[in-house]
Design a protein around this motif. Structure first.
Motif, PDB file in Angstrom:
ATOM      1  N   UNK A 282      49.371  48.255  33.413  1.00  0.00           N
ATOM      2  CA  UNK A 282      49.286  48.685  34.811  1.00  0.00           C
ATOM      3  C   UNK A 282      49.855  50.085  35.002  1.00  0.00           C
ATOM      4  N   UNK A 283      50.785  50.481  34.129  1.00  0.00           N
ATOM      5  CA  UNK A 283      51.393  51.807  34.235  1.00  0.00           C
ATOM      6  C   UNK A 283      50.384  52.918  33.962  1.00  0.00           C
ATOM      7  N   UNK A 284      49.270  52.590  33.323  1.00  0.00           N
ATOM      8  CA  UNK A 284      48.250  53.595  33.017  1.00  0.00           C
ATOM      9  C   UNK A 284      47.051  53.506  33.946  1.00  0.00           C
ATOM     10  N   UNK A 300      56.987  43.165  51.801  1.00  0.00           N
ATOM     11  CA  UNK A 300      56.571  41.767  51.952  1.00  0.00           C
ATOM     12  C   UNK A 300      55.056  41.599  51.879  1.00  0.00           C
ATOM     13  N   UNK A 301      54.316  42.619  52.303  1.00  0.00           N
ATOM     14  CA  UNK A 301      52.854  42.539  52.255  1.00  0.00           C
ATOM     15  C   UNK A 301      52.360  42.414  50.822  1.00  0.00           C
ATOM     16  N   UNK A 302      53.009  43.111  49.896  1.00  0.00           N
ATOM     17  CA  UNK A 302      52.554  43.029  48.507  1.00  0.00           C
ATOM     18  C   UNK A 302      53.203  41.869  47.753  1.00  0.00           C
ATOM     19  N   UNK A 303      54.490  41.630  47.986  1.00  0.00           N
ATOM     20  CA  UNK A 303      55.199  40.579  47.243  1.00  0.00           C
ATOM     21  C   UNK A 303      54.702  39.194  47.633  1.00  0.00           C
ATOM     22  N   UNK A 304      54.451  38.966  48.917  1.00  0.00           N
ATOM     23  CA  UNK A 304      54.028  37.646  49.373  1.00  0.00           C
ATOM     24  C   UNK A 304      52.606  37.291  48.948  1.00  0.00           C
ATOM     25  N   UNK A 305      51.819  38.298  48.567  1.00  0.00           N
ATOM     26  CA  UNK A 305      50.406  38.043  48.232  1.00  0.00           C
ATOM     27  C   UNK A 305      50.086  38.166  46.745  1.00  0.00           C
ATOM     28  N   UNK A 306      50.901  38.896  46.012  1.00  0.00           N
ATOM     29  CA  UNK A 306      50.563  39.261  44.640  1.00  0.00           C
ATOM     30  C   UNK A 306      50.218  38.048  43.765  1.00  0.00           C
ATOM     31  N   UNK A 311      49.263  38.167  37.860  1.00  0.00           N
ATOM     32  CA  UNK A 311      50.446  37.638  37.189  1.00  0.00           C
ATOM     33  C   UNK A 311      51.687  38.291  37.812  1.00  0.00           C
ATOM     34  N   UNK A 312      52.596  37.467  38.334  1.00  0.00           N
ATOM     35  CA  UNK A 312      53.775  37.996  39.020  1.00  0.00           C
ATOM     36  C   UNK A 312      54.668  38.789  38.067  1.00  0.00           C
ATOM     37  N   UNK A 313      54.587  38.479  36.767  1.00  0.00           N
ATOM     38  CA  UNK A 313      55.423  39.208  35.804  1.00  0.00           C
ATOM     39  C   UNK A 313      55.041  40.688  35.742  1.00  0.00           C
ATOM     40  N   UNK A 314      53.756  40.992  35.992  1.00  0.00           N
ATOM     41  CA  UNK A 314      53.322  42.395  36.015  1.00  0.00           C
ATOM     42  C   UNK A 314      54.001  43.152  37.148  1.00  0.00           C
ATOM     43  N   UNK A 315      54.051  42.516  38.325  1.00  0.00           N
ATOM     44  CA  UNK A 315      54.704  43.157  39.463  1.00  0.00           C
ATOM     45  C   UNK A 315      56.194  43.317  39.208  1.00  0.00           C
TER      46      UNK A 315
END
Length: 327
Positions: A282-284, A300-306, A311-315
């Motif tokens: 994702x960094x690239x 919250x808009x991104x964390x609550x939906x991701x 994969x939450x580990x990517x975030x």
């Protein structure tokens, strides 16, 4: 010939290692620094072989006095860009980092009723006052040629070379007309690609494409790699749906300032993790800048939906790089 083939051969045996070293140096410098202009062109180089040198000198001698010392493309570097407007960015880059002995903008030389091969050609030397070249004083007087083209210009050049359409023998008018028609198509294609690109950027209902084109230049600049377009289009389409209309407006108006404000931090993250790109794909990708913006401004808009789509580990990984922890 003013020089014998044996004399040319002996001189090239001495010069060739220097031009090869210069080619490697210039290629690496361009590749490392041209992304500062937010483009990611194709770059290549080659040194002439002895046979090509001899043949070119013999050909030039048919037209005028010519010798080995006149040959400025013993090393040739080529930059191939996607759009016509990228040629202007390359021109700025060249003027900033190199010493120009000669510049030829072939488009400027064409009359309104003429068609021909169009590209920018430069005879250059390295500027040893520039960091990256200052330790290579021994190479500073070696002149090399740099050609800058669009993809369409490159295709036409290669095709025309194979057709040998500039041969000395006269070409029948019907064939000359066909060549002109082909040339016009390549030139029109360049104009149309640029026009379509600009139109898409201004198209109000195409947020995903507009955002991608806004951010891809930044991934070129900071990550210095190309990216997967299908992945970006897929990801951005989903991410934009996480935000309310007012939030999306903030994204489009605030991203540039956000990136500029955090430039030192962004450079550090990319520089420290270059060797780990394969661990953090994702960094690239251009969408990483949107993710960082959202972590700071629309948490919250991104964390609550991701987790609904990715994969939450990517975030979590990208957030840690940014200096934040996802709760």
């Amino acid at each position: 010939m003013s020089e014998s083939i044996q004399e040319i051969s002996k001189t090239w045996q001495i010069d060739e290692p220097q031009f090869k070293a210069l080619g490697k140096l210039v290629y690496s410098f361009i590749k490392s620094n041209i992304t500062e202009f937010e483009i990611f062109p194709e770059i290549s180089y080659r040194t002439k072989d002895l046979l090509s040198i001899v043949k070119k000198i013999k050909k030039k001698l048919r037209e005028k006095p010519y010798s080995y010392s006149y040959l400025n493309d013993k090393l040739g570097v080529r930059i191939i860009c996607t759009f016509q407007e990228d040629l202007d960015k390359v021109d700025q880059f060249i003027k900033k980092y190199f010493l120009i002995k000669k510049a030829e903008y072939k488009r400027d030389k064409l009359d309104f009723d003429k068609l021909d091969y169009i590209s920018n050609h430069y005879d250059l030397t390295i500027n040893t006052d520039i960091k990256g070249f200052n330790k290579h004083v021994a190479l500073k007087n070696l002149v090399f040629e740099l050609q800058v083209r669009t993809l369409n210009q490159h295709v036409w050049s290669n095709t025309a070379h194979s057709l040998s359409y500039k041969q000395e023998a006269a070409i029948a008018p019907i064939l000359q007309r066909k060549i002109y028609r082909l040339l016009s198509l390549y030139e029109i294609a360049d104009d149309e690609f640029s026009m379509v690109n600009k139109a898409l950027l201004l198209y109000p209902d195409n947020e995903v494409y507009t955002l991608l084109r806004k951010l891809e230049n930044k991934i070129y600049k900071y990550a210095q790699v190309d990216y997967d377009r299908e992945t970006s289009l897929y990801t951005l389409r989903i991410l934009l749906n996480y935000f309310e209309e007012s939030e999306r407006k903030c994204i489009f108006t605030g991203l540039d300032e956000f990136i500029q404000t955090n430039e030192i931090k962004i450079r550090r993250i990319f520089n420290e993790n270059k060797i780990r790109y394969f661990e953090i794909p994702l960094l690239t990708q251009p969408e990483v800048f949107l993710v960082w913006y959202a972590i700071d401004n629309l948490y919250y808009s991104i964390v609550d939906n991701w987790a609904n789509d990715f994969d939450i580990s990517e975030l979590e990984q990208i957030s840690i790089l940014w200096g934040k922890t996802i709760n």
